[in-house]
Design a protein around this motif. Structure first.
Motif, PDB file in Angstrom:
ATOM      1  N   GLY A 123       0.620   7.546  12.959  1.00 34.93           N
ATOM      2  CA  GLY A 123      -0.144   8.473  12.486  1.00 34.93           C
ATOM      3  C   GLY A 123      -1.418   7.793  11.597  1.00 34.93           C
ATOM      4  N   LYS A 124      -1.637   8.057  10.372  1.00 35.57           N
ATOM      5  CA  LYS A 124      -2.690   7.707   9.710  1.00 35.57           C
ATOM      6  C   LYS A 124      -2.279   6.876   8.690  1.00 35.57           C
ATOM      7  CE  LYS A 124      -6.382  11.074  10.798  1.00 35.57           C
ATOM      8  NZ  LYS A 124      -5.506  11.959  11.695  1.00 35.57           N
ATOM      9  N   ALA A 125      -3.045   5.498   8.507  1.00 34.44           N
ATOM     10  CA  ALA A 125      -2.781   4.598   7.322  1.00 34.44           C
ATOM     11  C   ALA A 125      -4.042   4.796   6.287  1.00 34.44           C
ATOM     12  CB  ALA A 125      -2.657   3.454   7.961  1.00 34.44           C
ATOM     13  N   PHE A 126      -3.619   5.125   5.264  1.00 38.57           N
ATOM     14  CA  PHE A 126      -4.663   5.003   4.123  1.00 38.57           C
ATOM     15  C   PHE A 126      -4.389   3.960   3.172  1.00 38.57           C
ATOM     16  CE2 PHE A 126      -3.899   9.386   5.534  1.00 38.57           C
ATOM     17  CZ  PHE A 126      -5.312   9.705   5.437  1.00 38.57           C
ATOM     18  N   VAL A 127      -5.319   3.128   2.868  1.00 37.77           N
ATOM     19  CA  VAL A 127      -5.285   1.693   2.273  1.00 37.77           C
ATOM     20  C   VAL A 127      -6.746   2.036   1.389  1.00 37.77           C
ATOM     21  CG1 VAL A 127      -5.032  -0.706   1.977  1.00 37.77           C
ATOM     22  CG2 VAL A 127      -3.689   0.655   3.739  1.00 37.77           C
ATOM     23  N   GLY A 128      -6.524   2.174   0.267  1.00 37.59           N
ATOM     24  CA  GLY A 128      -7.877   2.286  -0.396  1.00 37.59           C
ATOM     25  C   GLY A 128      -8.812   3.193   0.089  1.00 37.59           C
ATOM     26  N   ASP A 129     -10.040   2.805   0.582  1.00 39.23           N
ATOM     27  CA  ASP A 129     -11.074   3.715   1.192  1.00 39.23           C
ATOM     28  C   ASP A 129     -10.703   3.592   2.713  1.00 39.23           C
ATOM     29  OD1 ASP A 129     -12.824   1.819   2.465  1.00 39.23           O
ATOM     30  OD2 ASP A 129     -13.186   1.276   0.641  1.00 39.23           O
ATOM     31  N   HIS A 130      -9.767   3.035   3.107  1.00 35.95           N
ATOM     32  CA  HIS A 130      -9.659   2.784   4.679  1.00 35.95           C
ATOM     33  C   HIS A 130      -8.700   4.059   5.242  1.00 35.95           C
ATOM     34  CE1 HIS A 130      -8.639   1.105   8.422  1.00 35.95           C
ATOM     35  NE2 HIS A 130      -7.212   1.091   8.351  1.00 35.95           N
ATOM     36  N   ILE A 131      -9.078   4.460   6.573  1.00 31.38           N
ATOM     37  CA  ILE A 131      -8.453   5.419   7.194  1.00 31.38           C
ATOM     38  C   ILE A 131      -8.317   5.076   8.457  1.00 31.38           C
ATOM     39  CG2 ILE A 131      -7.930   7.902   7.975  1.00 31.38           C
ATOM     40  CD1 ILE A 131      -9.473   8.963   5.675  1.00 31.38           C
ATOM     41  N   GLY A 132      -7.186   4.749   8.809  1.00 28.81           N
ATOM     42  CA  GLY A 132      -7.037   4.235  10.283  1.00 28.81           C
ATOM     43  C   GLY A 132      -5.771   4.439  10.878  1.00 28.81           C
ATOM     44  N   GLY A 133      -5.290   4.379  12.261  1.00 28.40           N
ATOM     45  CA  GLY A 133      -4.113   4.566  12.858  1.00 28.40           C
ATOM     46  C   GLY A 133      -3.342   3.554  12.624  1.00 28.40           C
ATOM     47  N   PHE A 134      -1.954   4.086  12.707  1.00 34.40           N
ATOM     48  CA  PHE A 134      -0.759   3.104  12.737  1.00 34.40           C
ATOM     49  C   PHE A 134       0.040   3.390  13.943  1.00 34.40           C
ATOM     50  CE2 PHE A 134       0.961   6.218   9.755  1.00 34.40           C
ATOM     51  CZ  PHE A 134       2.359   6.430  10.183  1.00 34.40           C
ATOM     52  N   GLU A 135       0.830   2.390  14.490  1.00 36.02           N
ATOM     53  CA  GLU A 135       1.916   2.833  15.517  1.00 36.02           C
ATOM     54  C   GLU A 135       3.094   1.881  15.225  1.00 36.02           C
ATOM     55  OE1 GLU A 135      -0.401  -0.186  18.486  1.00 36.02           O
ATOM     56  OE2 GLU A 135      -0.408   2.108  19.096  1.00 36.02           O
ATOM     57  N   PRO A 136       3.980   1.780  15.827  1.00 35.89           N
ATOM     58  CA  PRO A 136       5.214   0.832  15.809  1.00 35.89           C
ATOM     59  C   PRO A 136       4.591  -0.771  16.093  1.00 35.89           C
ATOM     60  CG  PRO A 136       6.060   2.689  16.975  1.00 35.89           C
ATOM     61  CD  PRO A 136       4.512   3.009  16.925  1.00 35.89           C
ATOM     62  N   GLY A 137       5.006  -1.554  15.249  1.00 38.26           N
ATOM     63  CA  GLY A 137       4.278  -3.120  15.315  1.00 38.26           C
ATOM     64  C   GLY A 137       3.210  -3.183  14.207  1.00 38.26           C
ATOM     65  N   SER A 138       2.708  -2.072  13.701  1.00 38.04           N
ATOM     66  CA  SER A 138       1.624  -2.169  12.641  1.00 38.04           C
ATOM     67  C   SER A 138       1.824  -3.088  11.658  1.00 38.04           C
ATOM     68  CB  SER A 138       1.003  -0.872  12.298  1.00 38.04           C
ATOM     69  OG  SER A 138       0.201  -0.278  13.498  1.00 38.04           O
ATOM     70  N   LEU A 139       1.419  -4.076  10.901  1.00 35.72           N
ATOM     71  CA  LEU A 139       1.546  -4.877   9.813  1.00 35.72           C
ATOM     72  C   LEU A 139       0.583  -5.044   9.075  1.00 35.72           C
ATOM     73  CD1 LEU A 139       3.990  -6.607   8.821  1.00 35.72           C
ATOM     74  CD2 LEU A 139       3.268  -8.722  10.362  1.00 35.72           C
ATOM     75  N   TYR A 140       0.960  -4.833   7.549  1.00 36.34           N
ATOM     76  CA  TYR A 140       0.038  -4.839   6.698  1.00 36.34           C
ATOM     77  C   TYR A 140       0.404  -5.654   5.503  1.00 36.34           C
ATOM     78  CZ  TYR A 140      -1.416  -0.493   8.941  1.00 36.34           C
ATOM     79  OH  TYR A 140      -1.647   0.476  10.033  1.00 36.34           O
ATOM     80  N   LEU A 141      -0.682  -5.813   4.712  1.00 39.55           N
ATOM     81  CA  LEU A 141      -0.407  -6.642   3.449  1.00 39.55           C
ATOM     82  C   LEU A 141      -1.456  -6.020   2.423  1.00 39.55           C
ATOM     83  CD1 LEU A 141       1.144  -8.768   1.674  1.00 39.55           C
ATOM     84  CD2 LEU A 141      -0.777 -10.334   2.334  1.00 39.55           C
ATOM     85  N   THR A 142      -0.847  -5.457   1.478  1.00 40.32           N
ATOM     86  CA  THR A 142      -1.735  -4.702   0.307  1.00 40.32           C
ATOM     87  C   THR A 142      -1.660  -5.623  -0.897  1.00 40.32           C
ATOM     88  OG1 THR A 142      -0.060  -3.150  -0.397  1.00 40.32           O
ATOM     89  CG2 THR A 142      -1.495  -2.444   1.417  1.00 40.32           C
ATOM     90  N   GLY A 143      -2.630  -5.519  -1.808  1.00 38.65           N
ATOM     91  CA  GLY A 143      -2.776  -6.275  -3.054  1.00 38.65           C
ATOM     92  C   GLY A 143      -2.518  -5.365  -4.321  1.00 38.65           C
ATOM     93  N   PRO A 144      -2.251  -5.863  -5.346  1.00 42.34           N
ATOM     94  CA  PRO A 144      -1.881  -5.191  -6.696  1.00 42.34           C
ATOM     95  C   PRO A 144      -2.831  -4.136  -7.003  1.00 42.34           C
ATOM     96  CG  PRO A 144      -1.798  -7.661  -7.087  1.00 42.34           C
ATOM     97  CD  PRO A 144      -2.393  -7.442  -5.525  1.00 42.34           C
ATOM     98  N   LEU A 145      -2.220  -2.992  -7.114  1.00 39.49           N
ATOM     99  CA  LEU A 145      -2.829  -1.974  -7.721  1.00 39.49           C
ATOM    100  C   LEU A 145      -3.809  -1.155  -6.360  1.00 39.49           C
ATOM    101  CD1 LEU A 145      -3.658  -2.421 -11.532  1.00 39.49           C
ATOM    102  CD2 LEU A 145      -1.732  -1.347 -10.445  1.00 39.49           C
ATOM    103  N   LEU A 146      -3.537  -1.514  -5.169  1.00 32.11           N
ATOM    104  CA  LEU A 146      -4.579  -1.069  -4.120  1.00 32.11           C
ATOM    105  C   LEU A 146      -3.766   0.241  -3.544  1.00 32.11           C
ATOM    106  CD1 LEU A 146      -6.747  -1.208  -2.055  1.00 32.11           C
ATOM    107  CD2 LEU A 146      -5.371  -2.546  -0.563  1.00 32.11           C
ATOM    108  N   PRO A 147      -4.292   1.435  -3.860  1.00 36.10           N
ATOM    109  CA  PRO A 147      -3.539   2.746  -3.198  1.00 36.10           C
ATOM    110  C   PRO A 147      -3.351   2.577  -1.794  1.00 36.10           C
ATOM    111  CG  PRO A 147      -5.456   3.196  -4.700  1.00 36.10           C
ATOM    112  CD  PRO A 147      -5.546   1.609  -4.525  1.00 36.10           C
ATOM    113  N   HIS A 148      -2.008   2.988  -1.531  1.00 33.53           N
ATOM    114  CA  HIS A 148      -1.993   3.103   0.181  1.00 33.53           C
ATOM    115  C   HIS A 148      -0.784   4.366   0.156  1.00 33.53           C
ATOM    116  CE1 HIS A 148       0.990   0.437  -2.127  1.00 33.53           C
ATOM    117  NE2 HIS A 148       1.921   0.856  -1.373  1.00 33.53           N
ATOM    118  N   ASN A 149      -0.657   4.544   1.512  1.00 30.67           N
ATOM    119  CA  ASN A 149       0.326   5.760   2.048  1.00 30.67           C
ATOM    120  C   ASN A 149       0.062   5.709   3.524  1.00 30.67           C
ATOM    121  OD1 ASN A 149       2.118   7.673   2.177  1.00 30.67           O
ATOM    122  ND2 ASN A 149       0.352   9.515   1.789  1.00 30.67           N
TER     123      ASN A 149
END
Length: 291
Positions: free
Chosen positions: A48-74
């Motif tokens: 699907g789509k990863a939303f991190v701050g102003d980033h929009i990108g694709g995700f798939e099995p194995g996608s690994l992220y680290l988000t910081g304090p108060l950084l919006p994500h979905n």
């Protein structure tokens, strides 16, 4: 910069220093939100789509992220996945205060501080194997007490040394607390952030840092993960993303407002950094996040 106000999640840290979670899909936890904790997030299933701050990108099995304090994500699974899955996400949440207190007691913890600084903008780790990620998350989940903390810190140390990663949210770069703890070119980075609308030359920045242009370029890249021109363009594109989210200004107006001199270059840089054209970004962001 609100980037469409996220729901604020309150995390209970009264019992443990870190918090392990996992969930399937669909779930009510899949929403545009933020919290004061860092979050290490692994996608196990679906695409699907990863939303991190102003980033929009694709995700798939194995996608690994680290988000910081108060950084919006979905993470929004594509509509073509119609069957529920038992396990889509594995994640660990932890607080900066714990790392900071450890750093005060043990200076060696400074090895993690640059990674955590980058996490303020969101980091995706490219090429980290899914089976190894799952094993590490499971080991941390199943451990207790000090053993759990040791396994978790070993995972963070591994990620801090991982060579292929990318910073995600350009707009968050403008809020990063670059200090001399991370680089002696902190004043240069602060200058770029404050003057991103101006025509900034490499020679000007190298002189400010008291370095040759080649030495400055090398040191700047090692510190930020970007060449100075890419860093400047990411700052500008991040500001443009916020305007695309939250205003109805014409794209050409936004282009000049954030420091680009012509629309063609703005569109080219936007496509390179965000992977979509500005009008598509505006449409997709409002469709998914306004809900």
């Amino acid at each position: 910069m609100s980037l469409i106000s996220p729901e604020l999640e309150i995390v209970d840290r009264s019992l443990n220093s870190i918090r392990y979670l996992e969930h399937g899909w669909p779930t009510d936890l899949c929403r545009w939100h933020s919290h004061e904790e860092y979050e290490l997030h692994l996608i196990v299933n679906t695409r699907g789509k990863a939303f991190v701050g102003d980033h929009i990108g694709g995700f798939e099995p194995g996608s690994l992220y680290l988000t910081g304090p108060l950084l919006p994500h979905n993470w929004v699974t594509d509509d073509n996945f119609s069957e529920p899955v038992n396990l889509r996400d594995m994640l660990i949440q932890f607080n900066h205060d714990s790392i900071q207190l450890a750093n005060e007691a043990y200076p060696e913890f400074r090895e993690l501080l640059l990674l955590l600084s980058k996490a303020e903008s969101g980091v995706e780790f490219i090429g980290f194997k899914l089976d190894e990620s799952i094993k590490r998350f499971e080991d941390i989940r199943n451990a207790k007490g000090l053993k759990q903390i040791i396994l978790f810190l070993d995972f963070l140390l591994c990620l801090s040394q991982w060579k292929t990663s990318q910073i995600l949210s350009a707009s968050q770069l403008i809020n990063k607390n670059w200090t001399k703890n991370y680089s002696n070119i902190a004043k240069v980075i602060e200058y770029i952030i404050a003057n991103y609308k101006e025509d900034i030359k490499l020679s000007q920045l190298a002189e400010m840092a008291c370095m040759s242009q080649s030495a400055f370029s090398r040191h700047f890249f090692n510190t930020t993960g970007n060449h100075y021109s890419d860093f400047l363009n990411r700052i500008r594109i991040g500001q443009a993303c916020a305007k695309l989210y939250e205003t109805n200004e014409h794209i050409s107006t936004i282009c000049y407002d954030v420091g680009f001199r012509n629309l063609a270059n703005f569109n080219r840089q936007f496509l390179r950094i965000k992977g979509v054209q500005p009008r598509v970004f505006r449409s997709e962001a409002r469709k998914e996040l306004a809900i």
